[in-house]
Design an enzyme around this catalytic site. Structure first.
Site, short mmCIF file in Angstrom:
data_model
loop_
_atom_site.label_atom_id
_atom_site.label_comp_id
_atom_site.label_asym_id
_atom_site.label_seq_id
_atom_site.Cartn_x
_atom_site.Cartn_y
_atom_site.Cartn_z
CE LYS A 19 -3.03 2.54 3.14
NZ LYS A 19 -4.25 2.68 2.31
CE LYS A 109 -19.60 -5.40 -1.42
NZ LYS A 109 -18.55 -5.67 -0.46
NE ARG A 518 -9.83 2.94 1.15
CZ ARG A 518 -10.71 3.90 0.92
NH1 ARG A 518 -10.45 4.90 0.10
NH2 ARG A 518 -11.88 3.88 1.52
CG ASP A 602 -27.67 4.57 7.94
OD1 ASP A 602 -28.60 5.04 7.27
OD2 ASP A 602 -26.84 5.26 8.56
CD GLU A 608 -21.44 -5.36 1.63
OE1 GLU A 608 -21.49 -4.28 1.03
OE2 GLU A 608 -20.43 -5.75 2.24
CG HIS A 644 -28.95 5.31 3.30
ND1 HIS A 644 -29.29 5.91 2.12
CD2 HIS A 644 -27.64 5.01 3.21
CE1 HIS A 644 -28.22 5.99 1.35
NE2 HIS A 644 -27.20 5.44 1.99
CB CYS A 646 -24.92 2.14 -0.09
SG CYS A 646 -24.69 3.07 1.39
CD GLU A 668 -25.10 4.74 -3.74
OE1 GLU A 668 -24.89 4.69 -2.52
OE2 GLU A 668 -24.32 4.27 -4.57
CG HIS A 697 -20.56 7.71 -4.65
ND1 HIS A 697 -21.93 7.76 -4.82
CD2 HIS A 697 -20.33 6.91 -3.59
CE1 HIS A 697 -22.50 7.00 -3.89
NE2 HIS A 697 -21.56 6.47 -3.13
N1 GLN Z 1 -25.65 7.56 7.95
C1 GLN Z 1 -24.50 7.15 7.22
C2 GLN Z 1 -23.76 8.34 6.65
O1 GLN Z 1 -24.36 9.24 6.25
C3 GLN Z 1 -24.86 6.24 6.10
C4 GLN Z 1 -23.68 5.86 5.28
C5 GLN Z 1 -23.87 4.65 4.44
O2 GLN Z 1 -24.95 4.11 4.39
N2 GLN Z 1 -22.83 4.18 3.83
O3 GLN Z 1 -22.57 8.38 6.58
ZN ZN Z 2 -25.31 5.09 1.35
#
Ligand code: GLN
Ligand code: ZN
Length: 758
Positions: A19, A109, A518, A602, A608, A644, A646, A668, A697
């Site tokens: 790295k 992934k 990473r 979240d 995944e 939430h 991603c 997302e 992003h």
């Molecule tokens: N609440 C988290 C944030 O805003 C959610 C991030 C995520 O789902 N990766 O950072």
């Molecule tokens: Zn997210």
């Protein structure tokens, strides 16, 4: 006789040397020669580790400066057009990371791991041509050190299956072209030595494959295994069973099959076939996906049961998959509790475990020498201590979780939402964010200083509260309607909770490669999970006290906490997840008692965690949904629960998402217009949805017009009453200079839309 085998070894280096040198090179602080020097040293060290532990099959070409799929693309000459003018390392790293003229290749992934590979881009008009230099050089490098390696290659069927067509078609249409280059490659390899073993990684065989893919197995391996008499081919799969492929492979002239008996115990059903075929069985029996000390005795038992079918002399003992997915060595873990450390085993330690079990299995307990006898005894003791340790077993938690009865919150969604809308009084197209605000260098510094005891709690708390104040002031000024506190106190959405839960451990050096240079350092769950005290209530109530608007509480969900940790292997995963869920339900209860009216849970990693085989999906979904619902079961009807996620592909799982029964879900979708939202309409999804209106992003600041356009697209699919407006993920990786104008534009866009709707 060769008795044991490692599928592959981590390459990042025990102190992440790879790295460091890569990042130095990319920052133009060192030359490529320096990179090559470090790479050679690492390879040498890694080979020696394996050799010293008495491993017979040590790999070459498991090393990579970035990724093995990328290496394979280069070996086959599958270079996307836009990079064609480049050469050598410039070509290689541009493909991986992009350059000022060309975007990087996509990354995704690797099966159900947290490793990401570069997705090769193929096209009908390409001509492929062999470039075997990496493989040849690495083989020779090891040979000069007196180590004869097996050569690791990604098999052609997996290579094609994981690639994408840039000219819209099926990658398997390129089968003949690609296979021809593999044939050339094997011819080259056959010249390297008197005899050679090649490991063909074909993990794609562990999926539920269509006949179209399965039908390629026989022609591929008939052809490859007949290239040269001096090549022995091992086809290796991992992470699940590959019984359909095994049935075919036993009828090809390959030399051996590598199977994962831990994550694919159904492979046991293929033993008779393998036995009849007289092929070698590379038996993956030591876990390459986890950090727990192997239980030598039970591994030996498993091997003995395999030996009931397969002749012992055809069994080779192996790791279940490449050790790439485990951290490197326990050597640098100085701070871990001694008792806990004694339960762990990283890649280097796993080598000795494999070596020990090899001796036990082939020579029997009576022929172990004193050192091995000691090793076995201490292994037995360590495993025993895990069965009884008070650090692990908490009766009160077990009882509470076993007899837990509240599996869902009160009230039907239809009634809850009416009540919530009335009490919370938010408008249609309510404006919010996903939780985190930019993690500035100052915030990180304060957190680090507090952790190292360089500053007092009061000092730390003040800095965090100042940051929260700033976040609130900005959100109010900007016109955000449901506020967040900004998460400055959280380094990571799992670690933050793990650190406060009983039963969670943290390593100092447990780095695992995620992609390129990473690495991530997942925490590990070693014992029963409980919550000694509230984890977020102080911060959130402080934030709520500073505003009249609604402050959204912020938690990470049980499934995500689980999926981003190394999980104990002495208890089914779903029970661990249930323990986390119960602890979270207490947190929600406390938040709500403290006056918090909206709480977001979240589940970034919900998707995944999906199993690789369809048959297991229902089981996963059942407990994952159960545990999400348990975690929010304490919420009163008027408390609004958000979640939430991603990602954006919900087509296959929409029913499951609906079953989670969250009042609002943010997702997302910013990069795909309204395409992916359509499924919500198609199935008549009831709950409210916040499809991200811009992509966080990228550093790009979306214009008001862009966002207006995006919201219009959303409104074509779902009615305004059902929509929330938010960015598509947390903002912690962005700069304030990007976040402020972006959010202002988002609010302006909503104003324009609302005015038009009137
Ligand atoms: N609440 C988290 C944030 O805003 C959610 C991030 C995520 O789902 N990766 O950072
Ligand atoms: Zn997210």
């Amino acid at each position: 006789m060769s008795k044991n085998y490692i599928v592959g070894f981590p390459r990042i280096g025990e102190q992440r040397e790879l790295k460091r040198v890569l990042e130095n090179f990319w920052a133009k602080n060192c030359s490529f020669i320096e990179v090559q020097k470090v790479a050679s040293e690492l390879k040498k060290r890694h080979w020696n580790y394996q050799k010293d532990s008495g491993i017979d099959f040590i790999s070459s070409n498991d090393f990579s400066l970035y990724d093995n799929m990328l290496d394979t693309a280069i070996i086959l000459g599958a270079i996307p057009k836009r990079f064609k003018t480049l050469n050598n390392e410039e070509l290689y790293f541009s493909m991986a990371r992009g350059n000022k003229d060309c975007v990087a290749m996509e990354m995704t992934k690797w099966f159900n791991t947290n490793y990401h590979y570069i997705v090769p881009e193929l096209s009908l008009e390409d001509t492929y041509k062999l470039n075997a230099s990496k493989i040849i050089n690495e083989y020779d490098e090891a040979k000069e050190l007196g180590i004869k390696t097996k050569i690791n290659l990604i098999g052609p069927i997996t290579f094609l299956g994981l690639s994408k067509r840039v000219d819209n078609g099926d990658t398997y249409e390129l089968f003949n072209k690609i296979l021809a280059v593999y044939e050339d490659l094997l011819k080259e390899i056959s010249k390297l030595d008197e005899y050679i073993t090649i490991q063909m990684d074909e993990p794609i065989f562990v999926r539920d494959n269509e006949m179209k893919i399965l039908s390629l197995i026989k022609p591929t391996y008939d052809r490859l295994a007949n290239i040269s008499k001096n090549i022995n081919i091992v086809v290796t799969t991992y992470f699940e069973h590959s019984n359909e492929a095994t049935k075919i492979l036993v009828n090809t002239p390959i030399w051996g099959l590598g199977l994962d008996f831990l994550h694919g115990d159904e492979n046991l059903k293929s033993l008779e076939l393998i036995s009849n075929s007289k092929k070698k069985l590379i038996a993956g029996v030591v876990d390459g996906r986890n950090i727990w000390k192997n239980d030598t005795k039970s591994t030996n038992k498993l091997l003995e049961s395999i030996a009931q079918n397969v002749d012992k002399k055809n069994i080779i003992i192996s790791s279940s998959c490449s050790l790439l997915h485990t951290p490197f060595t326990l050597k640098y873990e100085e701070k871990l509790d001694k008792e806990i450390k004694n339960w762990l085993s990283y890649a280097v330690e796993k080598l000795d475990e494999i070596s020990l079990v090899t001796k036990l299995f082939f020579d029997g307990i009576d022929s172990l020498d004193a050192t091995n006898k000691d090793a076995l005894d201490s292994n037995i003791r360590a495993n025993k201590s895990r069965k009884t340790s008070a650090l692990i077993h908490d009766k009160a938690v077990q009882e509470r979780v076993t007899y837990y009865t509240k599996f869902q919150r009160d009230g039907r969604y239809e009634d809850r939402i009416k009540l919530q809308k009335e009490i919370l009084g938010y408008k249609d197209l309510a404006i919010t964010t996903i939780g985190s605000f930019p993690q500035t260098p100052e915030v990180r510094k304060a957190r680090r200083a507090f952790k190292n005891a360089d500053i007092s709690y009061e000092n730390y708390e003040k800095q965090m509260k100042d940051y929260i104040d700033d976040c609130i002031a900005f959100q109010e000024e900007c016109g955000i309607e449901v506020l967040v506190h900004g998460e400055p106190e959280r380094n990571d959405m799992v670690e933050y909770f793990g650190e406060q839960l009983q039963g969670y451990g943290f390593s100092q050096n447990g780095w695992v490669q995620s992609y390129g240079s990473r690495c991530v350092k997942p925490p590990f769950i070693y014992g029963d999970i409980s919550r000694p005290k509230a984890m977020t209530v102080d911060w959130i109530t402080y934030a709520q006290s500073k505003t009249k608007k609604i402050m959204k509480g912020m938690l990470t969900g049980p499934v995500t906490i689980l999926n981003w940790s190394f999980v104990r292997d002495d208890m089914p995963k779903d029970e661990v997840s249930k323990q986390i869920a119960v602890a979270l339900s207490d947190e929600i209860n406390d938040l709500q008692k403290a006056g918090i009216k909206i709480i977001q849970v979240d589940e970034a990693a919900f998707k995944e965690g999906y199993p690789l085989r369809d048959k297991k999906i229902k089981i996963y979904e059942a407990w994952a949904v159960r545990d999400f619902k348990i975690s929010v079961s304490s919420a009163k009807e008027e408390t609004q629960i958000h979640t939430h996620m991603c990602y954006s592909e919900f087509n296959d799982i929409i029913q499951t998402i609906e079953n989670m029964d969250a009042d609002v879900i943010s997702i997302e979708t910013a990069r795909s217009g309204n395409e992916l939202l359509k499924i919500f309409k198609e199935v008549g999804y009831k709950q409210e949805v916040g499809p991200g209106v811009y992509d966080i992003h990228s550093p790009r600041i979306p214009s008001i017009n862009t966002i207006v356009h995006q919201i219009k697209l959303l409104l074509e699919v779902l009615p305004k009453e059902q929509l929330w407006i938010n960015p598509d993920c947390g903002l912690k990786t962005r700069k304030w200079s990007e976040v402020k104008p972006s959010l202002k534009n988002m609010v302006e866009a909503v104003k324009i839309i609302r005015a038009n709707l009137k």
